[in-house]
Design a protein around this motif. Structure first.
Motif, mmCIF file in Angstrom:
data_model
loop_
_atom_site.group_PDB
_atom_site.id
_atom_site.type_symbol
_atom_site.label_atom_id
_atom_site.label_comp_id
_atom_site.label_asym_id
_atom_site.label_seq_id
_atom_site.Cartn_x
_atom_site.Cartn_y
_atom_site.Cartn_z
ATOM 1 N N CYS A 102 -0.151 -6.293 -9.234
ATOM 2 C CA CYS A 102 -0.513 -4.888 -9.026
ATOM 3 C C CYS A 102 -1.919 -4.854 -8.425
ATOM 4 C CB CYS A 102 -0.463 -4.138 -10.361
ATOM 5 S SG CYS A 102 -1.052 -2.438 -10.214
ATOM 6 N N ARG A 126 1.603 -8.558 -1.865
ATOM 7 C CA ARG A 126 1.017 -7.282 -2.249
ATOM 8 C C ARG A 126 -0.147 -7.541 -3.210
ATOM 9 N NH1 ARG A 126 2.496 -2.829 -5.643
ATOM 10 N NH2 ARG A 126 0.360 -3.236 -6.280
ATOM 11 N N LYS A 131 -7.852 0.548 -6.388
ATOM 12 C CA LYS A 131 -6.779 1.057 -7.236
ATOM 13 C C LYS A 131 -6.993 2.533 -7.566
ATOM 14 C CE LYS A 131 -3.876 -0.898 -8.437
ATOM 15 N NZ LYS A 131 -2.624 -1.161 -7.663
ATOM 16 N N PRO A 132 -6.031 3.374 -7.243
ATOM 17 C CA PRO A 132 -6.149 4.797 -7.579
ATOM 18 C C PRO A 132 -5.669 5.034 -9.004
ATOM 19 C CG PRO A 132 -4.135 4.408 -6.356
ATOM 20 C CD PRO A 132 -4.753 3.059 -6.609
ATOM 21 N N GLU A 164 -3.592 -1.374 -0.619
ATOM 22 C CA GLU A 164 -3.764 0.077 -0.579
ATOM 23 C C GLU A 164 -5.137 0.489 -0.068
ATOM 24 O OE1 GLU A 164 -2.434 2.157 -4.071
ATOM 25 O OE2 GLU A 164 -3.151 4.083 -3.303
ATOM 26 N N GLN A 182 -1.267 0.257 2.746
ATOM 27 C CA GLN A 182 -0.441 0.978 1.774
ATOM 28 C C GLN A 182 -1.105 2.319 1.467
ATOM 29 O OE1 GLN A 182 0.747 -1.391 -1.630
ATOM 30 N NE2 GLN A 182 0.705 0.380 -2.998
ATOM 31 N N GLY A 184 -0.726 5.335 -1.150
ATOM 32 C CA GLY A 184 -0.100 5.455 -2.456
ATOM 33 C C GLY A 184 0.477 6.830 -2.727
ATOM 34 N N THR A 185 1.247 6.866 -3.813
ATOM 35 C CA THR A 185 1.935 8.103 -4.193
ATOM 36 C C THR A 185 0.950 9.257 -4.383
ATOM 37 O OG1 THR A 185 3.609 8.967 -5.678
ATOM 38 C CG2 THR A 185 1.898 7.626 -6.710
ATOM 39 N N ARG A 186 -0.241 8.942 -4.926
ATOM 40 C CA ARG A 186 -1.214 9.996 -5.215
ATOM 41 C C ARG A 186 -1.902 10.503 -3.949
ATOM 42 N NH1 ARG A 186 -0.489 6.277 -8.746
ATOM 43 N NH2 ARG A 186 -0.231 6.790 -10.942
ATOM 44 N N LYS A 207 4.126 5.403 0.529
ATOM 45 C CA LYS A 207 4.823 5.670 -0.721
ATOM 46 C C LYS A 207 5.197 7.148 -0.781
ATOM 47 C CE LYS A 207 4.045 1.723 -3.127
ATOM 48 N NZ LYS A 207 3.811 1.688 -4.560
ATOM 49 N N ARG A 237 9.342 5.095 -4.627
ATOM 50 C CA ARG A 237 8.709 4.446 -5.775
ATOM 51 C C ARG A 237 8.899 5.244 -7.060
ATOM 52 N NH1 ARG A 237 5.757 7.211 -8.607
ATOM 53 N NH2 ARG A 237 4.027 5.736 -8.896
ATOM 54 N N ASP A 269 10.206 0.326 -4.379
ATOM 55 C CA ASP A 269 9.287 -0.269 -5.351
ATOM 56 C C ASP A 269 9.848 -0.022 -6.757
ATOM 57 O OD1 ASP A 269 7.300 -0.755 -7.222
ATOM 58 O OD2 ASP A 269 5.684 -0.007 -5.950
ATOM 59 N N GLN A 272 6.831 0.277 -9.939
ATOM 60 C CA GLN A 272 6.229 1.558 -10.321
ATOM 61 C C GLN A 272 7.327 2.506 -10.825
ATOM 62 O OE1 GLN A 272 2.960 0.975 -9.748
ATOM 63 N NE2 GLN A 272 3.549 -0.687 -8.391
ATOM 64 N N GLU A 298 6.007 -6.164 -8.304
ATOM 65 C CA GLU A 298 4.805 -6.675 -8.968
ATOM 66 C C GLU A 298 5.119 -7.951 -9.744
ATOM 67 O OE1 GLU A 298 2.110 -2.656 -9.108
ATOM 68 O OE2 GLU A 298 3.123 -3.201 -10.966
ATOM 69 N N ASP A 309 -0.772 -2.487 -14.964
ATOM 70 C CA ASP A 309 0.690 -2.525 -14.813
ATOM 71 C C ASP A 309 1.363 -3.808 -15.304
ATOM 72 O OD1 ASP A 309 0.546 0.032 -13.894
ATOM 73 O OD2 ASP A 309 0.954 -0.429 -11.794
HETATM 74 C C1 PEP Z 1 0.860 0.189 -6.759
HETATM 75 O O1 PEP Z 1 1.634 -0.219 -5.858
HETATM 76 O O2 PEP Z 1 0.310 -0.559 -7.585
HETATM 77 C C2 PEP Z 1 0.660 1.657 -6.871
HETATM 78 C C3 PEP Z 1 -0.421 2.156 -7.458
HETATM 79 O O3 PEP Z 1 1.661 2.355 -6.311
HETATM 80 P P1 PEP Z 1 1.988 3.935 -6.349
HETATM 81 O O4 PEP Z 1 1.042 4.570 -5.398
HETATM 82 O O5 PEP Z 1 3.412 3.998 -5.919
HETATM 83 O O6 PEP Z 1 1.796 4.391 -7.776
#
Ligand code: PEP
Ligand code: MN
Length: 338
Positions: A102, A126, A131-132, A164, A182, A184-186, A207, A237, A269, A272, A298, A309
């Motif tokens: 992760c 990956r 990290k968000p 990311e 990458q 991310g989802t957020r 994502k 994801r 994915d 997640q 992961e 994670d």
């Molecule tokens: C990740 O890939 O570790 C991650 C934070 O992904 P996501 O944005 O899908 O939560």
């Protein structure tokens, strides 16, 4: 709107149409197929302007694009987009496995993981350096030092690197180290970030937002594509639902549906999406059976010591079992790993 040029249209005729469309203030995207050239016309209400150029020679047909996303739509491009990441082809018949921790936690754990996953057939490493995290007190990643470790792992193993980027200001720096950016989802609806990543020219792994509809996701892809960047890889994801037994709910409907709606590659994915290592294998197989072009998984040398994670990370033995299962499934589907 799409202007379909005739089989015999000359470059001069194509250029004349493109120039005319620009004159009236709309943008174009050229798609040269083996048989015909298509001119995508982008702009609000573009179809209303068709009479301004419909008389020009060489035009076979003018078709409105009915979807709100244009460049991402199957109507715009009938054939699948294959994103070529230095020879690793995402969106072709072969399934691409991306794997790694992760977060990048240190050089040793990263190299150990990279060596393991490449030996098992992964093509992309990956690992998050930025990290968000939901909480500002959680581990935030190693930043540029982590990117350097990813680049070193690429040099040693030949794996491509996906990592990311969380801020438009960091796109240029992350793009210096990564092969795929990458998002991310957020950040799926962080439009400044989408555009900056689009302008970088690097392939983008987009994502799906955890609370976003498929249409919103494809419109997010449109932001990247509209910067002239063809290399968008969609990644399902998991989404938020009423279910709390798993971290998210993996929306596998999205895979075949997106393949109908769009020409872009779509990967899954399962890490997640499920939040549980025991579900990652089964959902990986389900995703590939459902038409996913790849997986991002992961993997950690010691998941119970992971800084992020760990509960959803596979250890090496579980990853090996998954790769063996995947090969068997692909055999039954007359397909292969990339
Ligand atoms: C990740 O890939 O570790 C991650 C934070 O992904 P996501 O944005 O899908 O939560
Ligand atoms: Mn993660």
């Amino acid at each position: 709107m799409i202007i379909v040029m005739g089989h015999t249209a000359t470059d001069g005729e194509i250029n004349a149409v493109v120039d005319r469309v620009h004159e009236i203030g709309l943008k174009t995207e050229l798609s040269r197929g083996e048989e015909r050239t298509l001119i995508g016309v982008i702009g609000a209400n573009a179809y209303a302007y068709r009479e301004a150029f419909s008389h020009l020679s060489g035009i076979h047909e003018i078709i409105p694009i009915t979807k709100p996303f244009k460049l991402a739509s199957r109507e715009f491009r009938a054939q699948n987009t294959v994103v070529d990441v230095g020879g690793v082809k995402i969106g072709a018949e072969e399934v691409v496995v991306m794997a790694g921790p992760c977060s990048v936690e240190g050089e040793e754990m990263l190299l150990e993981t990279a060596r393991h996953v490449v030996a098992q057939g992964a093509k992309v490493l990956r690992g998050g350096a930025f990290k968000p995290r939901t909480s500002p007190y959680s581990f935030q990643g190693l930043g540029e030092a982590g990117l350097k470790m990813m680049a070193a792992a690429r040099d040693e193993t030949g794996l491509k690197v996906v990592t990311e980027v969380v801020s438009p200001n960091d796109v240029e720096m992350v793009a210096r180290y990564a092969d795929i950016l990458q998002l991310g989802t957020r950040n799926m609806q962080n439009y400044a970030l989408l555009q900056e990543a689009g302008r970088s020219g690097k392939p983008v792994l987009l994502k799906r937002g955890m609370s976003s509809t498929i249409e919103e996701w494809l419109l997010a892809a449109e932001y990247v594509l509209s910067q002239g960047n063809r290399g968008v890889i969609l990644c399902e994801r998991g989404i938020r639902t009423f279910e709390t037994a798993t971290r998210f709910t993996l929306d596998l409907n999205a895979v075949p549906l997106v393949r109908e709606l769009s020409h872009l590659p779509v990967i899954v994915d399962p890490s997640q999406a499920t939040g549980r290592h025991s579900l990652v294998g089964p959902m990986s197989l389900a995703a590939v059976a459902g038409g996913a072009h790849g997986l991002i998984i992961e993997v950690h040398p010691t998941p119970n010591q992971a800084l992020s994670d760990g509960a959803q990370s596979l250890d090496f033995a579980a990853f090996d079992r998954l790769m063996a299962d995947l090969r068997r499934l692909l055999g039954a589907m007359a397909k292969q790993l990339a």
